[in-house]
Design a protein around this motif. Structure first.
Motif, PDB file in Angstrom:
ATOM      1  N   UNK A  11      -5.776  11.432   5.803  1.00  0.00           N
ATOM      2  CA  UNK A  11      -4.620  11.211   4.950  1.00  0.00           C
ATOM      3  C   UNK A  11      -3.351  11.049   5.788  1.00  0.00           C
ATOM      4  N   UNK A  12      -3.194  11.893   6.803  1.00  0.00           N
ATOM      5  CA  UNK A  12      -2.019  11.820   7.656  1.00  0.00           C
ATOM      6  C   UNK A  12      -1.990  10.506   8.444  1.00  0.00           C
ATOM      7  N   UNK A  13      -3.161  10.061   8.905  1.00  0.00           N
ATOM      8  CA  UNK A  13      -3.233   8.787   9.619  1.00  0.00           C
ATOM      9  C   UNK A  13      -2.848   7.639   8.693  1.00  0.00           C
ATOM     10  N   UNK A  14      -3.335   7.695   7.449  1.00  0.00           N
ATOM     11  CA  UNK A  14      -2.956   6.676   6.481  1.00  0.00           C
ATOM     12  C   UNK A  14      -1.461   6.670   6.215  1.00  0.00           C
ATOM     13  N   UNK A  15      -0.869   7.856   6.115  1.00  0.00           N
ATOM     14  CA  UNK A  15       0.575   7.947   5.904  1.00  0.00           C
ATOM     15  C   UNK A  15       1.344   7.368   7.078  1.00  0.00           C
ATOM     16  N   UNK A  60       3.999   4.396   6.996  1.00  0.00           N
ATOM     17  CA  UNK A  60       5.343   4.523   7.587  1.00  0.00           C
ATOM     18  C   UNK A  60       5.594   3.393   8.592  1.00  0.00           C
ATOM     19  N   UNK A  61       4.585   3.077   9.394  1.00  0.00           N
ATOM     20  CA  UNK A  61       4.732   1.991  10.350  1.00  0.00           C
ATOM     21  C   UNK A  61       4.934   0.652   9.675  1.00  0.00           C
ATOM     22  N   UNK A  62       4.326   0.475   8.495  1.00  0.00           N
ATOM     23  CA  UNK A  62       4.440  -0.798   7.778  1.00  0.00           C
ATOM     24  C   UNK A  62       5.761  -0.940   7.049  1.00  0.00           C
ATOM     25  N   UNK A 113      -0.095  -1.979   5.897  1.00  0.00           N
ATOM     26  CA  UNK A 113       0.045  -1.248   4.632  1.00  0.00           C
ATOM     27  C   UNK A 113      -1.298  -1.087   3.946  1.00  0.00           C
ATOM     28  N   UNK A 114      -2.111  -2.123   3.925  1.00  0.00           N
ATOM     29  CA  UNK A 114      -3.420  -2.048   3.283  1.00  0.00           C
ATOM     30  C   UNK A 114      -4.346  -1.094   4.035  1.00  0.00           C
ATOM     31  N   UNK A 115      -4.284  -1.113   5.371  1.00  0.00           N
ATOM     32  CA  UNK A 115      -5.096  -0.175   6.161  1.00  0.00           C
ATOM     33  C   UNK A 115      -4.701   1.265   5.854  1.00  0.00           C
ATOM     34  N   UNK A 158      -5.946  -1.193  -4.441  1.00  0.00           N
ATOM     35  CA  UNK A 158      -6.435   0.180  -4.572  1.00  0.00           C
ATOM     36  C   UNK A 158      -7.090   0.446  -5.929  1.00  0.00           C
ATOM     37  N   UNK A 159      -6.807  -0.338  -6.939  1.00  0.00           N
ATOM     38  CA  UNK A 159      -7.517  -0.187  -8.216  1.00  0.00           C
ATOM     39  C   UNK A 159      -9.018  -0.450  -8.030  1.00  0.00           C
ATOM     40  N   UNK A 160      -9.341  -1.419  -7.198  1.00  0.00           N
ATOM     41  CA  UNK A 160     -10.747  -1.721  -6.928  1.00  0.00           C
ATOM     42  C   UNK A 160     -11.416  -0.551  -6.222  1.00  0.00           C
ATOM     43  N   UNK A 161     -10.729   0.045  -5.240  1.00  0.00           N
ATOM     44  CA  UNK A 161     -11.285   1.188  -4.512  1.00  0.00           C
ATOM     45  C   UNK A 161     -11.471   2.397  -5.433  1.00  0.00           C
TER      46      UNK A 161
END
Length: 486
Positions: free
Chosen positions: A177-181, A185-187, A210-212, A276-279
């Motif tokens: 979760x932190x990596x995704x955040x 933030x980078x995006x 952002x998608x990653x 993200x709706x698909x996921x």
């Protein structure tokens, strides 16, 4: 920075009133616990229960008002108040169920009350998060407290193993979760959820990055929900922890996890909602299938309820996948109803258990109807609500999320939900069949309900609500819709 501090107005903190009361009361009880003798530590537990009810009243009454404070990090709105009310009341239920169970086994310590209060505070922060920083702060406060609660019985190897698995897998999920955040933030160049939304909508975000980040965030949310295939920790923790702790972990945090999902996905990442709706829809379908079919093979009641939780998470995510105000309102309604139902399900085990007899095997309930017809009838109501049998409230909760999926154009997911609901009814009906049609095992421990501390009366009210709430279906749904402006 000095200019910011000089213009700070304490009156702006009024929306934080429930959290301020909660943290002040918790620290006061922490100090009180140092001076109360072990023989009277029930005072700390009772005051913790009163604190939860008082803060719940502040949330439901809207004391302090709505607003965004702490430079956008904290958001208080109708959605936050409704979720906090559900979280606090579910935690209060766990407090009452926990006291006689833990005291009889010599497991109760003041730290348990304090850990439950800090976990509840973490959940409150989580559903009011307006920034990625606040999301992570609330999540870790909840997670670290939960890890410690699972190993309440330090002499139990099963509890120690469950706590270790929970900690290791929870750390992995928090890292994801932190990596995704960090990718988000980078995006976008910001931690504020509203600004992330604006940046993504205005084309100012790096799309691929952002998608990653969204993929990792959805995976982290799925773990906190206990959604398949991130459910590996859930059966062991539900079986290994003391039953009242399982009750606590299995009820209120589901509301908090939904709050986290709505703040992150619907609030911050809505411009990429088509992805993200698909996921979320895929996680919903997988959870429904894995949870229901795995529960069919269980003979331990707590493990069965653990896998059924996975399936219920599938139904909850169905509403989120449907999207829109109706889908989100359906998911919120389902989370609130499931918290009450889950509390009753684990509460019945707490009620029937004794020292040396955990009452967590399905065969333990054989012939219960002939010995305690009232308790058997109440347990029947709990299982029927979990199975989604009308007129119990569980039926209407499932119906609303299926409608939410249909409104979102997810006919295939609604069909999967209906089929899995039929499959799931089998293992709940098996408990009813054992109580009413099987003979007690010769030499088995006599099953008698606890009368201590009003727990039996609480369970009767808890189970009765599963039928009574059906009468108030429309006002409850209207309340949930109002949280999304519908």
């Amino acid at each position: 920075m000095m200019g910011t501090l000089s213009t700070f107005n304490p009156a702006e903190l009024w929306p934080l009133l429930p959290e301020l009361v909660m943290v002040t009361g918790t620290f006061a009880l922490l100090v009180l616990d140092l001076f109360v003798s072990p023989r009277r530590n029930g005072i700390v537990h009772a005051l913790g229960f009163v604190l939860l009810l008082a803060v719940a009243a502040l949330c439901v009454a809207g004391c302090g008002g709505h607003g965004t404070v702490l430079n956008g990090m904290f958001v208080r709105d109708t959605l936050a108040d409704l979720m906090k009310g559900g979280i606090l009341l579910a935690s209060a239920l766990a407090f009452v169920y926990a006291w006689p169970f833990l005291r009889e086994r010599g497991l109760y310590k003041g730290e348990i009350t304090l850990l439950m209060l800090f976990a509840t505070l973490g959940m409150m922060l989580l559903v009011s998060a307006g920034s990625l920083v606040m999301v992570y702060l609330g999540l870790e406060m909840l997670a670290l407290s939960s890890y410690a609660l699972v190993v309440t019985d330090r002499d139990s190897p099963v509890a120690s193993e469950a706590g270790m698995k929970y900690f290791v897998l929870g750390a992995l999920a928090s890292g994801m979760l932190l990596f995704g955040m960090s990718l988000i933030y980078g995006a976008t160049g910001t931690l504020d959820l509203a600004q992330i939304n604006a940046s993504a909508q205005g084309g100012g975000a790096h799309c691929d990055l952002l998608l990653a980040g969204t993929v990792f965030v959805v995976a982290g949310i799925a773990f906190k929900f206990g959604a398949a295939p991130f459910h590996m920790w859930l059966p062991d923790v539900y079986q290994g922890a003391a039953t009242p702790i399982t009750l606590f972990i299995g009820s209120a945090p589901k509301i908090a996890a939904l709050g986290m999902a709505l703040r992150l996905l619907d609030g911050g990442l809505s411009p990429v909602s088509d992805r993200w709706h698909v996921m979320v829809a895929a996680l919903s379908a997988l959870s429904l299938i894995v949870g229901n079919f795995a529960a069919l093979m269980q003979t331990n009641l707590r493990r069965m309820l653990a896998y059924s939780t996975v399936s219920h998470v599938g139904f909850l995510l169905m509403g989120v996948a449907g999207g829109g105000a109706e889908g989100n309102a359906a998911a919120l309604f389902y989370a609130l109803i499931y918290a009450v139902t889950s509390a009753a399900a684990f509460g019945l085990i707490t009620l029937m258990a004794r020292k040396g007899f955990e009452a967590d095997e399905i065969d333990d309930y054989k012939g219960l109807a002939s010995r305690q017809p009232l308790m058997a009838a109440l347990i029947l109501g709990v299982m029927a609500s979990l199975a989604g049998v009308p007129p119990f409230i569980g039926f209407f909760a499932k119906l609303t999320v299926i409608e939410g999926a249909l409104n979102g154009g997810l006919l295939w997911l609604a069909i999967v939900g209906i089929i899995c609901a039929v499959v799931g009814a089998f293992y709940y009906l098996r408990v009813i069949k054992v109580m009413y049609f099987d003979q007690p095992v010769e030499g088995a421990h006599p099953m008698l309900a606890h009368d201590e501390g009003g727990v039996k009366w609480l369970f009767m009210v808890n189970a009765g609500l599963l039928l009574v709430l059906s009468i108030f279906l429309q006002p409850l749904m209207a309340w949930c819709r109002s949280a999304f402006g519908a």
